[in-house]
Design a protein around this motif. Structure first.
Motif, mmCIF file in Angstrom:
data_model
loop_
_atom_site.group_PDB
_atom_site.id
_atom_site.type_symbol
_atom_site.label_atom_id
_atom_site.label_comp_id
_atom_site.label_asym_id
_atom_site.label_seq_id
_atom_site.Cartn_x
_atom_site.Cartn_y
_atom_site.Cartn_z
ATOM 1 N N SER A 123 -63.574 -70.969 55.508
ATOM 2 C CA SER A 123 -63.383 -72.282 56.134
ATOM 3 C C SER A 123 -64.312 -73.287 55.450
ATOM 4 N N PRO A 124 -64.124 -74.595 55.700
ATOM 5 C CA PRO A 124 -65.067 -75.567 55.147
ATOM 6 C C PRO A 124 -66.517 -75.275 55.520
ATOM 7 N N THR A 125 -66.742 -74.798 56.750
ATOM 8 C CA THR A 125 -68.098 -74.451 57.172
ATOM 9 C C THR A 125 -68.682 -73.367 56.278
ATOM 10 N N HIS A 126 -67.883 -72.351 55.957
ATOM 11 C CA HIS A 126 -68.361 -71.282 55.081
ATOM 12 C C HIS A 126 -68.724 -71.820 53.701
ATOM 13 N N ILE A 127 -67.917 -72.741 53.183
ATOM 14 C CA ILE A 127 -68.192 -73.319 51.857
ATOM 15 C C ILE A 127 -69.533 -74.045 51.866
ATOM 16 N N TYR A 128 -69.763 -74.851 52.901
ATOM 17 C CA TYR A 128 -71.032 -75.578 52.996
ATOM 18 C C TYR A 128 -72.216 -74.620 53.116
ATOM 19 N N LEU A 129 -72.059 -73.589 53.932
ATOM 20 C CA LEU A 129 -73.162 -72.653 54.137
ATOM 21 C C LEU A 129 -73.424 -71.811 52.898
ATOM 22 N N ILE A 130 -72.374 -71.468 52.162
ATOM 23 C CA ILE A 130 -72.570 -70.724 50.909
ATOM 24 C C ILE A 130 -73.366 -71.563 49.920
ATOM 25 N N ASN A 131 -73.020 -72.826 49.766
ATOM 26 C CA ASN A 131 -73.746 -73.694 48.846
ATOM 27 C C ASN A 131 -75.157 -73.961 49.348
ATOM 28 N N LEU A 132 -75.329 -74.048 50.661
ATOM 29 C CA LEU A 132 -76.678 -74.199 51.210
ATOM 30 C C LEU A 132 -77.509 -72.959 50.920
ATOM 31 N N GLY A 133 -76.879 -71.784 51.015
ATOM 32 C CA GLY A 133 -77.586 -70.550 50.696
ATOM 33 C C GLY A 133 -77.962 -70.457 49.226
ATOM 34 N N ILE A 134 -77.066 -70.923 48.343
ATOM 35 C CA ILE A 134 -77.385 -70.929 46.906
ATOM 36 C C ILE A 134 -78.567 -71.847 46.631
ATOM 37 N N SER A 135 -78.557 -73.013 47.259
ATOM 38 C CA SER A 135 -79.674 -73.949 47.093
ATOM 39 C C SER A 135 -80.976 -73.329 47.590
ATOM 40 N N ASN A 136 -80.927 -72.683 48.747
ATOM 41 C CA ASN A 136 -82.123 -72.036 49.288
ATOM 42 C C ASN A 136 -82.608 -70.908 48.386
ATOM 43 N N LEU A 137 -81.664 -70.167 47.811
ATOM 44 C CA LEU A 137 -82.034 -69.052 46.936
ATOM 45 C C LEU A 137 -82.738 -69.555 45.679
ATOM 46 N N LEU A 138 -82.217 -70.614 45.077
ATOM 47 C CA LEU A 138 -82.866 -71.200 43.896
ATOM 48 C C LEU A 138 -84.268 -71.691 44.245
ATOM 49 N N LEU A 139 -84.400 -72.270 45.420
ATOM 50 C CA LEU A 139 -85.706 -72.749 45.853
ATOM 51 C C LEU A 139 -86.673 -71.585 46.039
ATOM 52 N N CYS A 140 -86.176 -70.479 46.581
ATOM 53 C CA CYS A 140 -87.028 -69.301 46.778
ATOM 54 C C CYS A 140 -87.534 -68.740 45.457
ATOM 55 N N ILE A 141 -86.683 -68.775 44.428
ATOM 56 C CA ILE A 141 -87.062 -68.211 43.131
ATOM 57 C C ILE A 141 -88.256 -68.951 42.529
ATOM 58 N N THR A 142 -88.398 -70.229 42.821
ATOM 59 C CA THR A 142 -89.509 -71.007 42.274
ATOM 60 C C THR A 142 -90.830 -70.745 42.995
ATOM 61 N N MET A 143 -90.782 -70.158 44.173
ATOM 62 C CA MET A 143 -91.977 -70.092 45.010
ATOM 63 C C MET A 143 -93.114 -69.246 44.439
ATOM 64 N N PRO A 144 -92.852 -68.091 43.810
ATOM 65 C CA PRO A 144 -93.985 -67.363 43.218
ATOM 66 C C PRO A 144 -94.719 -68.174 42.158
ATOM 67 N N PHE A 145 -93.983 -68.942 41.377
ATOM 68 C CA PHE A 145 -94.600 -69.762 40.326
ATOM 69 C C PHE A 145 -95.372 -70.924 40.934
ATOM 70 N N ILE A 146 -94.833 -71.497 42.021
ATOM 71 C CA ILE A 146 -95.565 -72.565 42.710
ATOM 72 C C ILE A 146 -96.861 -72.025 43.299
ATOM 73 N N ALA A 147 -96.812 -70.807 43.844
ATOM 74 C CA ALA A 147 -98.017 -70.182 44.399
ATOM 75 C C ALA A 147 -99.075 -69.995 43.320
ATOM 76 N N VAL A 148 -98.647 -69.544 42.138
ATOM 77 C CA VAL A 148 -99.586 -69.356 41.030
ATOM 78 C C VAL A 148 -100.156 -70.693 40.573
ATOM 79 N N TYR A 149 -99.313 -71.730 40.575
ATOM 80 C CA TYR A 149 -99.787 -73.058 40.170
ATOM 81 C C TYR A 149 -100.904 -73.546 41.080
#
Length: 381
Positions: free
Chosen positions: A56-82
């Motif tokens: 459904s449209p809701t699923h599409i929005y949530l999938i893209n929101l999850g992708i955005s959140n996942l990309l943000l999570c990947i940066t966090m170890p490097f931000i912690a080191v910074y």
């Protein structure tokens, strides 16, 4: 105790000083957010994409929101080191260049993408409930906005196009800011001394990046206004419909969606609003600050630390969103519990087919059918 690696130039001996908040607490918090956010968002994406057929449209929005959140999570170890080692990195080092040219753009891009997608999700939910609820009189939203707009909001191809357009626009708009910030404002002229990565040039930026930041703040408040207006319109429609209807099932649906809306609004206001309000204040402080405070530490050191703490709070949403899905969405909760309990793939597939059959396409001629679909689709919000 403040941590400061002395910067000596012909004009200044000041640097940004770190307390234990930035030097120790933020790295620990970002590391914890990475672990919880990575697991939660991977699980969420797997359930939405593999376990729920007929998007459904809701699923599409949530999938893209999850992708955005996942990309943000990947940066966090490097931000912690910074934050932990930024005062010992040279501004010319590879790690510093990575933090400036990659981590910072990805962080802010995904915060922006997430907020815009939430705004579209709010409009989609508003269109679905308002058009398929049978209150005593039509909502004012239908009178103000064209019916074709509401119709398209409930179409999956439109939701997919909106998400792809959001990614393209935000990524393209970020390029000028990245160029100005990384190639001009953070370039320092070394006089034989060591300029640290965690510095005024990196954390405060110049007039160019601050102008782009102001644009981002304006966009955030526009998105927040859209979300608030959409959800207020839905709540108003719920209230009017509940007063006039005798269908107890529909009343329970309205009460559940109302609770969902309250939870989502709390998450948005608590996580994102403080950072964007303070960012505007911080930009004004940076433009009027002279840099001197009578000590070796730059006068903006404390304000920079506050900004970084609130930025961490804004990024925290990527870890809390999967928890929100679990608390608000029965389908997501069911698949998650089945996975934890080790249910077989056959049982999961049967459950998915059953739920898909229950969430049939909208039937405009049947109020009961519409209310049933609203029950399933709005639990995603």
């Amino acid at each position: 105790m403040a941590v400061c690696l002395q910067l000596t130039t012909s004009n200044s001996s000041m640097c940004l000083c770190q307390t234990f908040t930035t030097h120790l607490f933020l790295p620990i918090l970002y590391s914890a957010m990475f672990l919880t956010g990575l697991a939660g968002n991977v699980l969420s994406l797997w359930i939405f994409m593999a376990k729920i057929s007929g998007k459904s449209p809701t699923h599409i929005y949530l999938i893209n929101l999850g992708i955005s959140n996942l990309l943000l999570c990947i940066t966090m170890p490097f931000i912690a080191v910074y934050y932990a080692l930024g005062t010992s990195w040279s501004s010319r080092s590879l790690m510093c260049r990575l933090a400036i040219n990659v981590l910072t753009p990805v962080l802010h891009t995904n915060i922006g993408v997430g907020m815009i997608i939430l705004a579209w999700l709010a409009l989609s939910r508003c269109a679905t409930l308002v058009q398929h609820s049978h209150g005593p009189r039509p909502s004012k939203c239908i009178k103000i906005l064209p019916k074709v707009f509401f119709s398209r909001l409930r179409q999956t191809p439109f939701a997919l196009g909106v998400c792809m357009g959001t990614w393209a626009i935000v990524a393209t708009a970020s390029i000028p800011s990245v160029v100005v910030y990384s190639m001009k404002e953070t370039e320092v002229v070394e006089d034989g001394d060591k300029q640290t990565c965690y510095s005024v040039a990196v954390e405060v930026g110049g007039s160019g990046s601050q102008a782009f930041a102001v644009i981002g703040i304006v966009i955030f408040f526009l998105c927040l206004l859209v979300v608030l207006c959409a959800y207020m319109a839905v709540i108003r429609h719920f209230y009017r419909s509940r007063k006039s209807t005798v269908i107890s099932d529909r009343q329970r649906v309205y009460a559940r969606v109302f609770r969902n809306i309250v939870v989502i609004q709390i998450v948005l206001v608590v996580c994102l609003l403080p950072y964007h309000i303070y960012k505007a204040i911080f930009i004004n402080l940076a433009q009027t600050d002279s840099g001197g405070n009578g000590t070796e530490c730059h006068s903006l050191s404390t304000y920079v630390e506050i900004k970084n703490v609130l930025l961490c709070l804004a990024a925290l949403r990527c870890s809390t969103d999967p928890i929100m899905y679990f608390l608000l969405d029965k389908t997501f909760k069911k698949h998650t519990l089945n996975l934890i309990r080790g249910r077989s793939n056959t049982q999961d597939s049967h459950s998915s087919r059953t739920e898909c059959g229950q969430s049939a396409p909208y039937n405009n001629s049947s109020p009961k059918g519409a209310a049933t679909h609203d029950t399933h689709s709005h639990s995603k919000d």
